[in-house]
Write an enzyme that holds these catalytic residues in place. Structure first.
Site, mmCIF file in Angstrom:
data_model
loop_
_atom_site.group_PDB
_atom_site.id
_atom_site.type_symbol
_atom_site.label_atom_id
_atom_site.label_comp_id
_atom_site.label_asym_id
_atom_site.label_seq_id
_atom_site.Cartn_x
_atom_site.Cartn_y
_atom_site.Cartn_z
ATOM 1 N N GLY A 1 0.852 -1.191 0.000
ATOM 2 C CA GLY A 1 0.000 0.000 0.000
ATOM 3 C C GLY A 1 0.876 1.225 0.000
ATOM 4 O O GLY A 1 2.075 1.134 0.275
ATOM 5 N N CYS B 1 5.370 -6.210 1.435
ATOM 6 C CA CYS B 1 5.743 -4.795 1.389
ATOM 7 C C CYS B 1 5.146 -4.039 2.576
ATOM 8 O O CYS B 1 5.516 -4.298 3.709
ATOM 9 C CB CYS B 1 5.336 -4.207 0.032
ATOM 10 N N TYR B 2 4.185 -3.154 2.336
ATOM 11 C CA TYR B 2 3.575 -2.457 3.483
ATOM 12 C C TYR B 2 3.035 -3.462 4.506
ATOM 13 O O TYR B 2 3.122 -3.248 5.714
ATOM 14 C CB TYR B 2 2.444 -1.544 2.994
ATOM 15 N N HIS C 1 7.895 -7.948 -4.009
ATOM 16 C CA HIS C 1 6.566 -8.285 -4.543
ATOM 17 C C HIS C 1 6.601 -9.627 -5.269
ATOM 18 O O HIS C 1 6.993 -9.689 -6.430
ATOM 19 C CB HIS C 1 6.093 -7.175 -5.485
ATOM 20 N N GLY D 1 -23.798 -9.530 -26.184
ATOM 21 C CA GLY D 1 -22.866 -9.993 -27.199
ATOM 22 C C GLY D 1 -21.476 -10.126 -26.617
ATOM 23 O O GLY D 1 -20.612 -10.775 -27.179
ATOM 24 N N GLY D 2 -21.254 -9.507 -25.476
ATOM 25 C CA GLY D 2 -19.951 -9.598 -24.831
ATOM 26 C C GLY D 2 -19.812 -10.912 -24.082
ATOM 27 O O GLY D 2 -20.778 -11.642 -23.866
ATOM 28 N N LYS E 1 -11.675 -11.708 -15.633
ATOM 29 C CA LYS E 1 -12.041 -11.892 -17.040
ATOM 30 C C LYS E 1 -11.477 -13.190 -17.649
ATOM 31 O O LYS E 1 -12.180 -13.914 -18.337
ATOM 32 C CB LYS E 1 -11.507 -10.697 -17.837
ATOM 33 N N GLU F 1 4.187 -11.188 -6.426
ATOM 34 C CA GLU F 1 3.076 -11.314 -7.382
ATOM 35 C C GLU F 1 3.389 -10.772 -8.771
ATOM 36 O O GLU F 1 2.661 -11.046 -9.710
ATOM 37 C CB GLU F 1 1.827 -10.624 -6.814
ATOM 38 N N ASP G 1 -19.007 -11.539 -20.907
ATOM 39 C CA ASP G 1 -19.498 -11.671 -19.530
ATOM 40 C C ASP G 1 -20.984 -12.047 -19.485
ATOM 41 O O ASP G 1 -21.380 -12.993 -18.803
ATOM 42 C CB ASP G 1 -19.273 -10.378 -18.732
ATOM 43 N N SER G 2 -21.800 -11.287 -20.234
ATOM 44 C CA SER G 2 -23.227 -11.609 -20.174
ATOM 45 C C SER G 2 -23.496 -12.958 -20.840
ATOM 46 O O SER G 2 -24.389 -13.706 -20.423
ATOM 47 C CB SER G 2 -24.084 -10.494 -20.784
ATOM 48 N N SER G 3 -22.704 -13.298 -21.850
ATOM 49 C CA SER G 3 -22.910 -14.589 -22.521
ATOM 50 C C SER G 3 -22.620 -15.745 -21.575
ATOM 51 O O SER G 3 -23.374 -16.721 -21.509
ATOM 52 C CB SER G 3 -22.003 -14.717 -23.749
#
Ligand code: XMP
Length: 509
Positions: A53, A80-81, A168, A223-224, A365, A170, A226-228
Site C-alpha cells: 500500500g 511490502c507495506y 513483490h 454480445g460480450g 475476465k 506477485e 461476460d453476459s454470454s
C-alpha cells in the site's frame, strides 16, 4: 474449498495477488484491510495475505490491521507495506523512507525456512518498490533474506505462522515469486489447490438453483463475453426458465447480432427475444456530440426497451447480470474519480424490482473465458475483445449518423480480420477502429478526395485499468491501412494511436 483472503491496504497489486493465488488452484478474495477480525474470520480463511500500500506505517491515518488477527492462529503473509505493518505492530523497527528502493534487487537468502523453501542461497532476483523498510525484525522472527541496503527483506515467526516479504512475489519481475506464494499456500496454509473451472461451474449452478428456486429469470445479452457466460451458466442451472433479451442497438460490431442469436437460440435452444432497435438508438443519438450524453442516451433507451420486453414476458423475479470481480472491486473503492460513466448494457434498471443473479461476481475476465469455453460457447464469442456498452456510438467522435456507423463498422472489421490473420488477436486486450471527426485531403485514382480519418487503437492490458499501446508490426499496420482506404471510399487517412493508459483511456470517448 480453501479461501485465501487478500487484505487490501490500497495496493496497486491487490488484484494481481488474488489472481496469482487463484492460478495455483486456490480460491482468493480481496477484502478491505480495515475489516474487524470477527468479520474476516467469518470467511474461515486458510490464510491471510496483507497487500502492499502507499502509506507509511508512521503516517497519520495509515491503515492498520485488527491486532486480533495476529493471534487467531491463521497464517499471515505480509507483502511490502503488509510486512512493515507486521514489524511495526509486533515491536520491530521500521525505518522511515530515506532509502527508496524501486526496481530489481538481488537477495541473499540467509534461511530458507518455509516461505523461501527451495529458493536459497541466492542471489534471488526480486522486484522491490518501497520507501520505508524494516530495520529490525520483531522478537520471535528470524531474518530470512537481505540485500546490501535492506537488512530485512523476508522474515518469519514460524511458531505463530507469521511471514513477511518486502519484495513483490506477485509481479512477473520477481521470476520465482510464484514459488514464494506456493510455499505460503501449500506449505504454510496447507491449501489443497482444488479450485478449478469445473468445481466453479458445479458450485455456481448449484447456487443459482438455490437462489432462483422455481422462479423465472431474464438476462440482457449484449454480445460480450461476460453476459454470454452468465447466461450460459444460468441456462445450465434453470433451463428454459431463463429468457434472454438481446437488444440490437445497431451499434454493435460486424456479425455480432447474428452470432449472439445463432449461439443462444440455435445452439443452446434457449428462449431468446431479439429486439432490432437500431432506428430508435440512432434517433436518440441524433445531434448529440458529448460522449457522456451519448452514454446516457444509450443507457436510458436500453433500459426502456428492456423493460418493455421483460413486461411482455409476464412475471419474472430475477435478473441475470454478467458482473465480474473487477466491477465489484472497482465499485467498492469509493474514492476513485469518475473518468467516464461506464454504462453496462444489462445494468440494473433502477425502476424495476428484480433480484439479481450474478454468477460471475467472483471471477476475473480470463477465468470467465475459461468457464465460457468449458460451457461450450464458441471460441470467437469467448475470446472476443471487450466492447463498451454504448458500442460504436463512443467510437464515432462527434455526431453519430447511420453512415458513420457503417463506415466505422467496416473499418473495425478490417482491423479485427488483419489482426487475427497476423495471429495477434488473443495477445491484445483490445484492437479496434475509431472514426474521428477530422477530414483530410487524399488522392484516390488521380482525383482529389476529401474523406474521414480513421484511427486504429490496439492495446495490451491485464485488466483495462492500465494499458500499453501495442507495438504492432509495421507490415500489419500497413495491411490495415491499405485495406481501409481501399475498401472504404469515405476514408482517406488512417492513423495509429500511440498513447498508453494513463494518460489516455482505451476508448476515445
Ligand atoms: P476506458 O476507455 O475507460 O475503458 O479506458 C476501459 C475498458 O472499459 C470498456 N468501456 C466500457 N464498457 N461500458 C462498458 O461496458 C462503457 O460505457 C465503457 N466504456 C469503456 C473499454 O472498452 C475498456 O475495455
Amino acid at each position: 474449498m480453501d479461501v485465501i483472503l487478500v487484505l487490501d491496504f490500497g495496493a496497486q497489486y491487490a488484484q494481481l495477488i488474488a489472481r496469482r493465488v487463484r492460478e495455483q488452484g486456490v480460491f482468493s478474495k480481496i477484502v478491505p484491510a480495515t475489516w474487524p477480525a470477527a468479520r474476516i474470520l467469518e470467511e474461515k480463511p486458510a490464510g491471510l495475505i496483507l497487500s502492499g500500500g502507499p502509506a507509511s506505517v508512521y503516517a497519520e491515518g495509515a491503515p492498520r490491521l485488527d491486532p486480533d488477527l495476529l493471534r487467531a492462529g491463521v497464517p499471515v503473509l505480509g507483502i511490502c507495506y503488509g510486512m512493515q505493518l507486521l514489524a511495526f505492530m509486533l515491536g520491530g523497527e521500521v525505518a522511515k523512507g530515506e532509502h527508496c528502493e524501486f526496481g530489481r534487487a538481488r537477495l541473499e537468502v540467509l534461511d530458507e525456512d518455509e516461505i523461501l523453501a527451495g529458493l536459497g542461497p541466492g542471489p534471488l532476483e526480486v522486484w522491490m518498490s518501497h520507501g520505508d523498510l524494516v530495520r529490525r525484525a520483531p522478537a520471535g522472527f528470524r531474518v530470512l533474506a537481505r540485500t546490501p541496503s535492506t537488512p530485512v527483506v523476508a522474515m518469519a515467526d514460524r511458531e505463530h505462522r507469521l511471514y513477511g516479504v518486502q519484495f513483490h512475489p506477485e509481479v512477473v519481475h520477481t521470476p520465482r515469486g510464484r514459488e514464494v506464494l506456493a510455499n505460503f499456500l501449500f506449505r504454510v496454509c496447507g491449501c489443497r489447490g482444488d479450485w478449478t473451472t469445473s468445481s466453479f461451474i458445479d458450485a455456481a449452478v448449484e447456487r443459482i438453483r438455490e437462489q432462483v428456486g422455481g422462479g423465472r429469470a431474464v438476462c440482457a445479452l449484449s454480445g460480450g463475453v461476460d453476459s454470454s457466460v452468465a447466461a450460459a451458466l444460468t441456462h445450465r442451472a434453470i433451463g428454459d426458465r431463463l429468457t434472454c433479451i438481446f437488444v440490437d442497438t445497431g451499434l454493435l460490431r460486424e456479425g455480432e447480432p447474428e452470432q449472439v442469436v445463432g449461439t443462444f437460440r440455435d445452439v443452446f435452444g434457449l428462449p431468446l427475444v431479439h429486439v432490432p432497435a437500431a432506428d430508435r438508438f440512432l434517433a436518440a443519438l441524433r445531434g448529440v456530440t458529448d460522449p457522456e450524453v451519448k452514454r446516457e442516451r444509450v443507457g436510458e433507451l436500453f433500459v426502456r426497451i428492456f423493460e418493455e420486453e421483460a413486461a411482455r414476458l409476464g412475471p419474472v423475479e430475477f435478473l441475470v447480470q454478467g458482473t465480474i470481480y473487477p466491477d465489484v472491486i472497482e465499485s467498492g473503492t469509493a474514492t476513485a474519480a469518475t473518468i467516464k460513466t461506464h454504462h453496462n448494457v444489462g445494468g440494473l434498471p433502477e425502476s424495476m424490482v428484480f433480484q439479481l443473479v450474478e454468477p460471475l461476481r467472483e471471477l476475473f475476465k480470463d477465468e470467465v473465458r475459461v468457464v465460457g469455453e468449458a460451457l461450450g460457447l464458441p471460441e470467437a464469442l469467448v475470446w472476443r475483445h471487450p466492447f463498451p456498452g454504448p458500442g460504436l456510438a463512443v467510437r464515432v467522435v462527434g455526431e453519430v449518423t447511420p453512415e458513420k456507423v457503417e463506415v466505422l463498422r467496416r473499418a473495425d472489421a478490417i482491423v479485427t480480420e488483419e489482426i487475427r490473420r497476423a495471429g495477434m488477436y488473443r495477445r491484445l486486450w483490445q484492437a479496434f477502429a475509431v472514426l474521428t471527426d477530422t477530414r483530410s485531403v487524399g488522392v484516390k485514382g488521380d482525383a482529389r478526395a476529401y474523406g474521414w480519418t480513421v484511427a486504429v487503437r490496439a492495446v495490451e492490458s491485464e485488466d483495462a485499468m492500465t494499458a500499453d499501446w501495442a507495438r504492432l508490426p509495421h507490415d500489419l499496420l500497413e495491411a490495415i491501412s491499405t485495406r481501409i482506404v481501399n475498401e472504404i471510399p469515405a476514408v482517406t487517412r488512417v492513423v495509429y494511436d500511440i498513447t498508453s493508459k494513463p494518460p489516455a483511456t482505451i476508448e476515445w470517448e
